[in-house]
Design a protein around this motif. Sequence first.
Motif, PDB file in Angstrom:
ATOM      1  N   THR A   2     -17.618  24.435   9.347  1.00  0.00           N
ATOM      2  CA  THR A   2     -16.811  25.603   9.363  1.00  0.00           C
ATOM      3  C   THR A   2     -15.121  25.259   8.679  1.00  0.00           C
ATOM      4  OG1 THR A   2     -16.394  25.645  11.361  1.00  0.00           O
ATOM      5  CG2 THR A   2     -18.074  27.370  10.677  1.00  0.00           C
ATOM      6  N   LEU A   3     -15.335  23.970   8.180  1.00  0.00           N
ATOM      7  CA  LEU A   3     -13.851  23.556   7.908  1.00  0.00           C
ATOM      8  C   LEU A   3     -13.477  24.425   6.661  1.00  0.00           C
ATOM      9  CD1 LEU A   3     -13.765  19.835   7.471  1.00  0.00           C
ATOM     10  CD2 LEU A   3     -11.957  21.521   8.470  1.00  0.00           C
ATOM     11  N   GLY A   4     -11.961  25.103   6.942  1.00  0.00           N
ATOM     12  CA  GLY A   4     -11.525  26.050   5.808  1.00  0.00           C
ATOM     13  C   GLY A   4     -12.263  27.330   6.157  1.00  0.00           C
ATOM     14  N   LEU A  24     -18.121  21.676  17.665  1.00  0.00           N
ATOM     15  CA  LEU A  24     -18.726  21.102  18.694  1.00  0.00           C
ATOM     16  C   LEU A  24     -19.241  22.313  19.650  1.00  0.00           C
ATOM     17  CD1 LEU A  24     -18.989  18.274  19.649  1.00  0.00           C
ATOM     18  CD2 LEU A  24     -16.929  18.586  21.193  1.00  0.00           C
ATOM     19  N   LEU A  25     -18.239  23.387  19.867  1.00  0.00           N
ATOM     20  CA  LEU A  25     -18.770  24.325  20.673  1.00  0.00           C
ATOM     21  C   LEU A  25     -20.067  25.110  20.133  1.00  0.00           C
ATOM     22  CD1 LEU A  25     -17.289  24.682  23.344  1.00  0.00           C
ATOM     23  CD2 LEU A  25     -16.118  26.676  22.329  1.00  0.00           C
ATOM     24  N   THR A  26     -19.853  25.553  18.930  1.00  0.00           N
ATOM     25  CA  THR A  26     -20.817  26.134  18.138  1.00  0.00           C
ATOM     26  C   THR A  26     -22.199  25.459  18.142  1.00  0.00           C
ATOM     27  OG1 THR A  26     -19.011  27.128  16.660  1.00  0.00           O
ATOM     28  CG2 THR A  26     -21.323  27.787  16.171  1.00  0.00           C
ATOM     29  N   SER A  27     -22.274  24.203  17.901  1.00  0.00           N
ATOM     30  CA  SER A  27     -23.350  23.554  18.075  1.00  0.00           C
ATOM     31  C   SER A  27     -24.305  23.806  19.368  1.00  0.00           C
ATOM     32  CB  SER A  27     -23.411  22.362  17.419  1.00  0.00           C
ATOM     33  OG  SER A  27     -22.529  21.443  17.936  1.00  0.00           O
ATOM     34  N   ILE A  28     -23.521  23.347  20.377  1.00  0.00           N
ATOM     35  CA  ILE A  28     -23.850  23.475  21.856  1.00  0.00           C
ATOM     36  C   ILE A  28     -24.256  24.891  22.024  1.00  0.00           C
ATOM     37  CG2 ILE A  28     -23.299  23.136  24.207  1.00  0.00           C
ATOM     38  CD1 ILE A  28     -21.328  20.917  23.310  1.00  0.00           C
ATOM     39  N   VAL A  29     -23.646  26.016  21.823  1.00  0.00           N
ATOM     40  CA  VAL A  29     -24.126  27.333  22.113  1.00  0.00           C
ATOM     41  C   VAL A  29     -25.307  27.578  21.159  1.00  0.00           C
ATOM     42  CG1 VAL A  29     -23.555  29.776  21.722  1.00  0.00           C
ATOM     43  CG2 VAL A  29     -21.791  28.207  22.801  1.00  0.00           C
ATOM     44  N   GLN A  30     -25.346  27.373  20.023  1.00  0.00           N
ATOM     45  CA  GLN A  30     -26.620  27.696  19.291  1.00  0.00           C
ATOM     46  C   GLN A  30     -27.759  26.918  19.989  1.00  0.00           C
ATOM     47  OE1 GLN A  30     -25.266  26.484  15.256  1.00  0.00           O
ATOM     48  NE2 GLN A  30     -24.676  28.683  14.611  1.00  0.00           N
ATOM     49  N   ASP A  31     -27.551  25.623  20.085  1.00  0.00           N
ATOM     50  CA  ASP A  31     -28.742  24.996  20.658  1.00  0.00           C
ATOM     51  C   ASP A  31     -29.259  25.607  21.891  1.00  0.00           C
ATOM     52  OD1 ASP A  31     -30.349  22.391  20.923  1.00  0.00           O
ATOM     53  OD2 ASP A  31     -29.149  21.992  22.778  1.00  0.00           O
ATOM     54  N   ILE A  32     -28.310  25.975  22.903  1.00  0.00           N
ATOM     55  CA  ILE A  32     -28.871  26.416  24.223  1.00  0.00           C
ATOM     56  C   ILE A  32     -29.512  27.780  23.888  1.00  0.00           C
ATOM     57  CG2 ILE A  32     -27.956  27.401  26.361  1.00  0.00           C
ATOM     58  CD1 ILE A  32     -25.867  25.216  26.441  1.00  0.00           C
ATOM     59  N   VAL A  33     -28.773  28.717  23.115  1.00  0.00           N
ATOM     60  CA  VAL A  33     -29.401  29.882  22.974  1.00  0.00           C
ATOM     61  C   VAL A  33     -30.627  29.993  22.294  1.00  0.00           C
ATOM     62  CG1 VAL A  33     -28.954  32.014  21.554  1.00  0.00           C
ATOM     63  CG2 VAL A  33     -27.056  31.238  22.900  1.00  0.00           C
TER      64      VAL A  33
END
Length: 105
Positions: A2-4, A24-33
């Motif tokens: 999501t750079l830029g 970092l946060l997005t990939s962790i949230v997507q993984d858990i969800v």
Amino acid sequence: MTLGRDAMTPLTVLSVSETIYHNLLTSIVQDIVSRTTSRQQLQDARYPGLAPLHHDQRGALDVYGRPKPQEASVYFRCPNCSRDLSANRFAAHLERCMSRGARRG
Ligand SMILES: [Zn+2]
């Protein structure tokens, strides 16, 4: 990546740090969800209409909403002597029953 995501945001140490943190946060949230969702979908497909386990705030009922059974009123059949005996006497019975059987054998 999501750079830029906002072209107007100037590239500063702060904005790049936030982007890295966001990734970092997005990939962790997507993984858990995605794990949780697919597990729930699998459970719904296998057991449609499955009731959730009972939760008792007081801690008196079990996961099926039933009170604790009286162990003295539950009976087992001893596989050694085929007698029915109270569940809370089973270990004490086995000590005598098994040694008696060994002496005979
Ligand atoms: Zn026995």
